[in-house]
Design a protein around this motif. Structure first.
Motif, short mmCIF file in Angstrom:
data_model
loop_
_atom_site.label_atom_id
_atom_site.label_comp_id
_atom_site.label_asym_id
_atom_site.label_seq_id
_atom_site.Cartn_x
_atom_site.Cartn_y
_atom_site.Cartn_z
N TYR A 1 0.76 -1.23 0.02
CA TYR A 1 0.09 -0.09 -0.03
C TYR A 1 0.99 1.19 -0.07
N GLY A 2 0.40 2.29 -0.80
CA GLY A 2 1.27 3.70 -0.57
C GLY A 2 2.58 3.39 -1.47
N SER A 3 3.32 4.76 -1.38
CA SER A 3 4.57 4.89 -2.18
C SER A 3 5.44 5.76 -1.24
N GLY A 4 6.88 5.83 -1.66
CA GLY A 4 7.59 6.82 -1.00
C GLY A 4 7.74 6.41 0.64
N GLU A 5 7.60 7.51 1.48
CA GLU A 5 7.44 7.46 2.86
C GLU A 5 6.51 6.64 3.28
#
Length: 228
Positions: free
Chosen positions: A13-17
């Motif tokens: 789930y999500g991306s980057g930090e």
């Protein structure tokens, strides 16, 4: 016979930090009639695991085979029908239809597929769940434990190969929780259905044939009994 086979399941789930790897190459299988319990802290990935197995969420990679059918290889419509006919879901919230009585709520999944309920089968489920005298009651006339029994009956009526239960006792007191666990175990044995249940309460895993723990997206099998 393997009813459920999970191979290298991965979900992000999500991306980057904000990126969270909810499932990390999870693999395991379950035989017909086995009762499995999945424990883990909140946010560990156990609900994501159940949602992916049930086809409610799609994994980023890996496979889920139910009765040798790969659910992620199906189109959306095919998966919806397959899920309805082959998987029974039991949630913490009962999700009963308030305008329908006990018997009508239980047979509702059959009506969605234009199937005529088998009277003997309905009577058997009402008896197994101890709901014979509540069959004409509406959900609002039932206790929480009784409502969860109706939800279990609804999950069992299609005789699914796999039953997935996500914190099925989360809204119940301790006695009702134990009653629901006893019913799930009895139904699993009686109908030879494979049950996979999520719970945060280790005391409710004593009836399970196998116990799994999810920690930060990694699944490990603990065995058939864990000391508290």
């Amino acid at each position: 016979m393997n009813i459920l086979k999970v191979e290298n399941l991965r979900k992000v789930y999500g991306s980057g930090e904000a990126r969270v790897e909810a499932l990390k190459n999870v693999s395991f299988s379950m035989q017909r009639g086995e009762f499995g319990a999945v424990v883990g802290a909140s946010g560990s990935g156990k609900s994501t695991l159940l949602n992916c197995i049930g086809g409610l969420d799609k994994a980023d990679s890996g496979r889920v085979l139910i009765s040798d059918r790969d659910i992620f290889a199906m189109g959306e419509n095919e998966r919806t029908v397959f899920r309805r006919q082959n998987i029974g879901f039991i949630f913490q919230s009962f999700h009963l239809i308030q305008e329908l009585n006990v018997e009508q709520n239980i047979i509702f999944p059959l009506l969605l597929d234009y199937r005529k309920p088998d009277k003997a089968q309905v009577e058997e489920i009402l008896e197994v769940l101890g709901l014979e005298n509540r069959r004409k009651h509406l959900p609002g006339q039932l206790s929480g434990g009784q409502q969860q029994r109706v939800a279990i009956g609804r999950a069992l009526i299609t005789r699914p190969a796999l039953v997935l239960a996500d914190e099925p006792t989360g809204n119940l007191d301790s006695q009702s929780s134990q009653d629901v666990m006893d019913l799930l175990c009895r139904a699993s044995r009686h109908y030879q259905q494979t049950v996979l249940m999520i719970t945060h309460n280790m005391n409710l895993t004593s009836a399970a044939d196998r116990i799994f723990r999810v920690t930060d997206g990694v699944l490990e099998e603990l065995g058939s009994k864990v000391e508290n």
